[in-house]
Design an enzyme around this catalytic site. Structure first.
Site, PDB file in Angstrom:
ATOM      1  N   LYS A  18       9.057  69.993  83.206  1.00  0.00           N
ATOM      2  CA  LYS A  18       8.952  69.571  81.803  1.00  0.00           C
ATOM      3  C   LYS A  18      10.325  69.633  81.150  1.00  0.00           C
ATOM      4  O   LYS A  18      11.249  70.292  81.621  1.00  0.00           O
ATOM      5  CB  LYS A  18       7.965  70.450  81.025  1.00  0.00           C
ATOM      6  CG  LYS A  18       8.337  71.947  80.964  1.00  0.00           C
ATOM      7  CD  LYS A  18       9.352  72.325  79.888  1.00  0.00           C
ATOM      8  CE  LYS A  18       9.686  73.803  79.912  1.00  0.00           C
ATOM      9  NZ  LYS A  18      10.852  74.145  79.073  1.00  0.00           N
ATOM     10  N   ASP A 143       4.600  79.283  78.927  1.00  0.00           N
ATOM     11  CA  ASP A 143       4.616  77.849  79.201  1.00  0.00           C
ATOM     12  C   ASP A 143       3.470  77.396  80.095  1.00  0.00           C
ATOM     13  O   ASP A 143       3.232  76.191  80.229  1.00  0.00           O
ATOM     14  CB  ASP A 143       5.941  77.445  79.866  1.00  0.00           C
ATOM     15  CG  ASP A 143       7.098  77.356  78.895  1.00  0.00           C
ATOM     16  OD1 ASP A 143       6.858  77.394  77.667  1.00  0.00           O
ATOM     17  OD2 ASP A 143       8.252  77.252  79.356  1.00  0.00           O
TER      18      ASP A 143
END
Length: 294
Positions: A18, A143
């Site tokens: 990401k 995350d």
């Protein structure tokens, strides 16, 4: 996301990296953690996790130094395994192929953990829904919940409050991986370096969300990162790599997450490939990756 595999009974799952299109730290919470607001985006750079049934839990990796009890793949597997009723406990043979650089601000370990939860939920027929998987993911790291959803997502709190956003228009990232020494607890150290002047209201990220929701192409001014000051302070040599990206043709350069990976986002794949080629020809480690929607 599973891929077909020629090997019998084996599934191959992609664990995408990401970037943080915007990341604002709002304040330090009473529990010692930080309140954040961020827009995260999965990209077409991924680890792969090979999963097949086994009598017990087994784990290996193409980077042997990562086969440790603290590895998030192993922790995620144990978390689900302990939830199974003793009469239904099963094993799995897990093999992690690392392609995402470690400690790079790209969420590789978190993605591996989330992908393991998704894979074993399927293999062991646990039938946990997305909300329950997100709850479990939050036990593994801030995350990790994002990677249960993937795509373009607004995350708040510690990262556990998630809202899916429309996907970005087709976009390509040039990623530069600086070859610098990193401390073991890099992210924790950088959080400690933040001061009140680095905290913000979240307004930039909310403006980015409005642009994405309207399906507008966001202005580069909306790609913001509260960590940039402390990242460049802690790793002053990083500016050398930023300048190299500018000289290679990037209009702007941002830090992803807590770094040190640098990126620029483009609308034309050929332009991205040209910048990456310029960097590679000059001895830098760079790659092109598209934005990725599961």
């Amino acid at each position: 996301m599973a891929e077909n595999s020629p090997e019998q009974e084996q599934e191959v799952y992609l664990a995408p990296a990401k970037i943080n299109l915007s990341l604002e730290v709002l304040n330090r919470r009473p529990d010692g953690f930080h309140e954040i607001i961020t827009v995260m985006q999965t990209i077409g750079l991924a680890d792969r996790i090979f999963v097949k049934p086994a009598a017990d839990l087994q784990f290996d990796c193409n980077q042997p130094e990562l086969v440790v009890e603290e590895n998030l793949v192993w922790r995620a597997a144990l978390l689900l395994h302990e939830m199974c009723e003793p009469s239904r406990q099963r094993g799995a043979d897990l093999y992690l192929e690392k392609n995402i650089p470690v400690k790079a601000g790209l969420g590789g370990g978190s993605s591996d953990a989330a992908t393991t939860l998704l894979a074993l939920n399927t293999l062991w027929e646990m039938n946990l829904d997305e909300d329950r998987l997100i709850e479990l993911a939050a036990e593994l790291g801030s995350d990790v919940p994002f990677f249960i959803k993937g795509g373009t997502v607004l995350a708040e709190g510690r990262g556990e409050r998630l809202e899916a956003l429309p996907g970005l228009p087709p976009s390509w990232l040039v990623l530069l991986f600086p070859q610098i020494d990193l401390p073991e607890n890099k992210t924790r150290e950088l959080y400690r370096m933040l001061d009140r002047n680095d905290f913000s209201s979240g307004g930039v990220t909310r403006a980015l969300v409005r642009a994405i929701t309207r399906r507008e192409r966001p202005s580069q001014s909306l790609f913001f990162n509260s960590f940039e000051r402390v990242v460049y302070e802690r790793f002053p040599h990083l500016d050398y790599f930023r300048q190299a990206m500018v000289e290679a043709g990037a209009d702007y350069v941002r830090v992803s997450g807590s770094g040190p990976t640098l990126y620029t986002l483009l609308t034309d794949e050929a332009d991205a490939q040209d910048i990456a080629a310029n960097l590679t020809e000059n001895g830098f480690v760079a790659a092109v990756a598209p934005t990725f929607q599961p």
